[in-house]
Design a protein around this motif. Structure first.
Motif, PDB file in Angstrom:
ATOM      1  N   MET A 141      -3.723   7.096   6.100  1.00  0.00           N
ATOM      2  CA  MET A 141      -4.053   7.832   4.038  1.00  0.00           C
ATOM      3  C   MET A 141      -4.379   6.957   2.936  1.00  0.00           C
ATOM      4  N   SER A 142      -4.975   7.244   2.102  1.00  0.00           N
ATOM      5  CA  SER A 142      -5.659   6.623   0.866  1.00  0.00           C
ATOM      6  C   SER A 142      -4.816   4.938   0.461  1.00  0.00           C
ATOM      7  N   SER A 143      -3.031   5.597   0.519  1.00  0.00           N
ATOM      8  CA  SER A 143      -2.439   3.678   0.206  1.00  0.00           C
ATOM      9  C   SER A 143      -1.016   4.883   0.565  1.00  0.00           C
ATOM     10  N   GLU A 144      -0.043   3.765   0.909  1.00  0.00           N
ATOM     11  CA  GLU A 144       1.355   4.392   0.778  1.00  0.00           C
ATOM     12  C   GLU A 144       1.933   4.400  -0.497  1.00  0.00           C
ATOM     13  N   ILE A 145       3.351   4.813  -0.530  1.00  0.00           N
ATOM     14  CA  ILE A 145       4.174   5.088  -1.294  1.00  0.00           C
ATOM     15  C   ILE A 145       5.316   4.418  -0.945  1.00  0.00           C
ATOM     16  N   TYR A 146       5.614   3.932  -2.751  1.00  0.00           N
ATOM     17  CA  TYR A 146       6.686   3.042  -2.493  1.00  0.00           C
ATOM     18  C   TYR A 146       8.365   3.915  -3.918  1.00  0.00           C
ATOM     19  N   GLY A 147       9.161   3.359  -3.723  1.00  0.00           N
ATOM     20  CA  GLY A 147      10.215   4.153  -4.505  1.00  0.00           C
ATOM     21  C   GLY A 147      10.574   2.952  -5.017  1.00  0.00           C
ATOM     22  N   LEU A 148       9.916   0.995  -5.425  1.00  0.00           N
ATOM     23  CA  LEU A 148       9.728   0.916  -6.209  1.00  0.00           C
ATOM     24  C   LEU A 148       8.752  -0.267  -6.951  1.00  0.00           C
ATOM     25  N   LEU A 149       8.364   0.129  -8.272  1.00  0.00           N
ATOM     26  CA  LEU A 149       6.875   0.220  -8.273  1.00  0.00           C
ATOM     27  C   LEU A 149       6.850  -0.857  -9.356  1.00  0.00           C
ATOM     28  N   LYS A 150       6.465  -2.089  -9.484  1.00  0.00           N
ATOM     29  CA  LYS A 150       6.655  -2.722 -10.828  1.00  0.00           C
ATOM     30  C   LYS A 150       4.850  -2.499 -11.416  1.00  0.00           C
ATOM     31  N   ARG A 151       4.469  -3.638 -12.619  1.00  0.00           N
ATOM     32  CA  ARG A 151       3.524  -3.050 -13.473  1.00  0.00           C
ATOM     33  C   ARG A 151       1.905  -3.615 -11.668  1.00  0.00           C
ATOM     34  N   ASP A 152       1.880  -4.614 -11.940  1.00  0.00           N
ATOM     35  CA  ASP A 152       1.767  -5.008 -10.544  1.00  0.00           C
ATOM     36  C   ASP A 152       1.425  -4.707  -9.681  1.00  0.00           C
ATOM     37  N   ASP A 153       2.806  -3.318  -9.094  1.00  0.00           N
ATOM     38  CA  ASP A 153       2.718  -2.981  -7.681  1.00  0.00           C
ATOM     39  C   ASP A 153       2.194  -1.214  -7.961  1.00  0.00           C
ATOM     40  N   GLU A 154       1.450  -1.306  -9.472  1.00  0.00           N
ATOM     41  CA  GLU A 154       1.520   0.535  -9.701  1.00  0.00           C
ATOM     42  C   GLU A 154      -0.451  -0.256  -9.595  1.00  0.00           C
ATOM     43  N   ALA A 155      -0.672  -1.630  -9.905  1.00  0.00           N
ATOM     44  CA  ALA A 155      -2.634  -1.337  -9.816  1.00  0.00           C
ATOM     45  C   ALA A 155      -2.815  -1.225  -8.920  1.00  0.00           C
ATOM     46  N   TYR A 156      -1.364  -2.470  -7.921  1.00  0.00           N
ATOM     47  CA  TYR A 156      -2.188  -1.983  -6.251  1.00  0.00           C
ATOM     48  C   TYR A 156      -2.530  -1.256  -5.673  1.00  0.00           C
ATOM     49  N   VAL A 157      -1.655   0.284  -6.100  1.00  0.00           N
ATOM     50  CA  VAL A 157      -1.400   1.373  -5.391  1.00  0.00           C
ATOM     51  C   VAL A 157      -2.824   1.830  -5.848  1.00  0.00           C
ATOM     52  N   VAL A 158      -3.028   2.640  -6.909  1.00  0.00           N
ATOM     53  CA  VAL A 158      -3.806   2.695  -8.228  1.00  0.00           C
ATOM     54  C   VAL A 158      -4.568   2.537  -7.339  1.00  0.00           C
ATOM     55  N   ILE A 159      -5.400   1.046  -7.677  1.00  0.00           N
ATOM     56  CA  ILE A 159      -7.088   1.047  -7.048  1.00  0.00           C
ATOM     57  C   ILE A 159      -6.805   1.002  -5.350  1.00  0.00           C
ATOM     58  N   LYS A 160      -5.593   0.671  -4.396  1.00  0.00           N
ATOM     59  CA  LYS A 160      -6.327   0.719  -3.219  1.00  0.00           C
ATOM     60  C   LYS A 160      -6.408   2.092  -2.660  1.00  0.00           C
ATOM     61  N   SER A 161      -5.616   3.225  -3.059  1.00  0.00           N
ATOM     62  CA  SER A 161      -6.117   4.506  -3.080  1.00  0.00           C
ATOM     63  C   SER A 161      -7.427   4.784  -2.829  1.00  0.00           C
ATOM     64  N   HIS A 162      -8.130   4.511  -4.829  1.00  0.00           N
ATOM     65  CA  HIS A 162      -9.556   4.474  -5.530  1.00  0.00           C
ATOM     66  C   HIS A 162     -10.353   4.062  -4.850  1.00  0.00           C
ATOM     67  N   GLY A 163     -10.245   3.139  -4.623  1.00  0.00           N
ATOM     68  CA  GLY A 163     -10.904   2.352  -2.744  1.00  0.00           C
ATOM     69  C   GLY A 163     -10.785   2.645  -1.570  1.00  0.00           C
ATOM     70  N   ASN A 164      -9.936   3.543  -1.273  1.00  0.00           N
ATOM     71  CA  ASN A 164      -9.977   4.359  -0.342  1.00  0.00           C
ATOM     72  C   ASN A 164     -10.049   5.630   0.327  1.00  0.00           C
ATOM     73  N   PRO A 165     -11.164   6.301  -0.823  1.00  0.00           N
ATOM     74  CA  PRO A 165     -10.557   7.926  -0.844  1.00  0.00           C
ATOM     75  C   PRO A 165     -10.628   8.494   1.107  1.00  0.00           C
ATOM     76  N   LYS A 166      -9.927  10.421   1.034  1.00  0.00           N
ATOM     77  CA  LYS A 166      -9.761  10.208   2.088  1.00  0.00           C
ATOM     78  C   LYS A 166      -9.878  11.685   1.933  1.00  0.00           C
ATOM     79  N   PHE A 167     -10.491  12.104   2.960  1.00  0.00           N
ATOM     80  CA  PHE A 167     -10.183  13.732   2.848  1.00  0.00           C
ATOM     81  C   PHE A 167      -9.038  13.917   3.457  1.00  0.00           C
ATOM     82  N   VAL A 168      -8.801  15.643   3.774  1.00  0.00           N
ATOM     83  CA  VAL A 168      -7.437  15.226   4.400  1.00  0.00           C
ATOM     84  C   VAL A 168      -7.926  15.663   5.915  1.00  0.00           C
TER      85      VAL A 168
END
Length: 310
Positions: free
Chosen positions: A228-255
């Motif tokens: 998928m575009s990125s994994e998701i996590y149960g616990l994210l600090k601010r830097d983690d949130e930025a990482y997930v958003v940037i990673k997913s938007h840098g790796n867009p995917k259709f179903v």
């Protein structure tokens, strides 16, 4: 007169054979022991069935839970035991309990808790994944052949490539209208992350493999997560949130992309499995800006998948 009668053994009024008869939604607590590690505790839901000939009214429904209880009790006492092996043993015992049956099937769905680290802060959290185990058996005379079922369902995130491209084109148009040069626009494009809409993605992989072969459930979980575009996590600090958003938007995917990505990883990771291994892949994206959801599937064999990918 003897009024005692085993109703299940009499002939039915309508003599039609049935493909599967059994019990479903049977919940049991299963304890899996491991060498050198703490045991895994699973809350598992079972579905157990056998086929029924047209000459028999019923299957002795109470025998199914009895068999499961016996096998689980034995599993608790053993040092190592795989979930699909539990199902395999249940199938063998079903044939002993139901001598008229030529087909038997067990499906076991559990929630597996894994300890995983967030991507930047490295904070541990408990992540839950659905794991699927099972066995399907056929009996010809005294010979029993069994196919094992192993799979997982994992939740992640996807970013839509189409909407992102529209935003990118609109941004370029606006920058040109503001007087930016092509050189400056190229620099900006390399420096920013373009918005798009996201989906909660649910990936599923199920493999049907013959006896004698094993698949690690962790490998299946890993394949789904990285498809998928990125994994998701149960616990994210601010830097983690930025990482997930940037990673997913840098790796867009259709179903569709997610299913194809899983297929590629399956061929690479499980090349040792027989060609007739059945492969089922499914991705469902829970849309955020649409009222509908999107899905894609691939139902094939490992041999056919290799032909398409290699």
């Amino acid at each position: 007169m003897n009024w005692k009668c085993d109703i299940q053994n009499i002939e039915p009024d309508i003599k039609v054979s049935l493909t599967r008869v059994g019990v479903t939604n049977l919940k049991k607590l299963v304890r899996i022991k491991r060498n050198g590690k703490r045991p895994i505790i699973l809350l598992s839901t079972f579905e157990v069935s056998v086929n029924l000939p047209s000459t028999q009214k019923g299957i002795h429904m109470s025998r199914h839970p009895e068999v499961i209880e016996e096998i689980i009790d034995e599993a608790i006492k053993m040092e190592c035991y795989e979930t699909e092996t539990i199902c395999e043993e249940i199938v063998k015992r079903l044939f002993k309990k139901h001598d008229y049956a030529t087909e038997a099937e067990v499906l076991m769905v559990s929630e597996l808790m894994l300890k995983e680290k967030s991507p930047v802060s490295k904070k541990y959290s408990q992540e839950i994944h659905k794991i699927i185990a099972g066995a399907r058996g056929t009996k010809k005379g005294d010979e029993i052949s069994i196919t094992k079922i192993v799979g997982a369902e994992v939740v992640g995130i996807t970013a839509c490539p189409c909407a992102q491209n529209l935003i990118k084109e609109l941004s370029i148009k606006n920058l040109k209208e503001e007087g930016f040069s092509d050189e400056d626009i190229n620099k900006i494009l390399k420096s920013v992350v373009f918005a798009t809409h996201n989906q909660r993605g649910i990936g599923k992989v199920i493999l049907e493999i013959p006896e004698g072969y094993n698949v690690k459930i962790e490998d299946i979980i890993d394949i789904i997560k990285k498809s998928m575009s990125s994994e998701i996590y149960g616990l994210l600090k601010r830097d983690d949130e930025a990482y997930v958003v940037i990673k997913s938007h840098g790796n867009p995917k259709f179903v569709e992309d997610c299913v194809r990505e899983m297929a590629k990883h399956i061929v690479k990771e499980f090349s040792y499995l027989p060609d007739d291994t059945k492969v089922f892949i499914r991705q469902v994206n829970l849309e955020s800006i649409h009222r509908h959801d999107a899905f894609a599937e691939k139902n094939t064999t490992l041999k056919e998948l290799k032909k398409e990918i290699l």
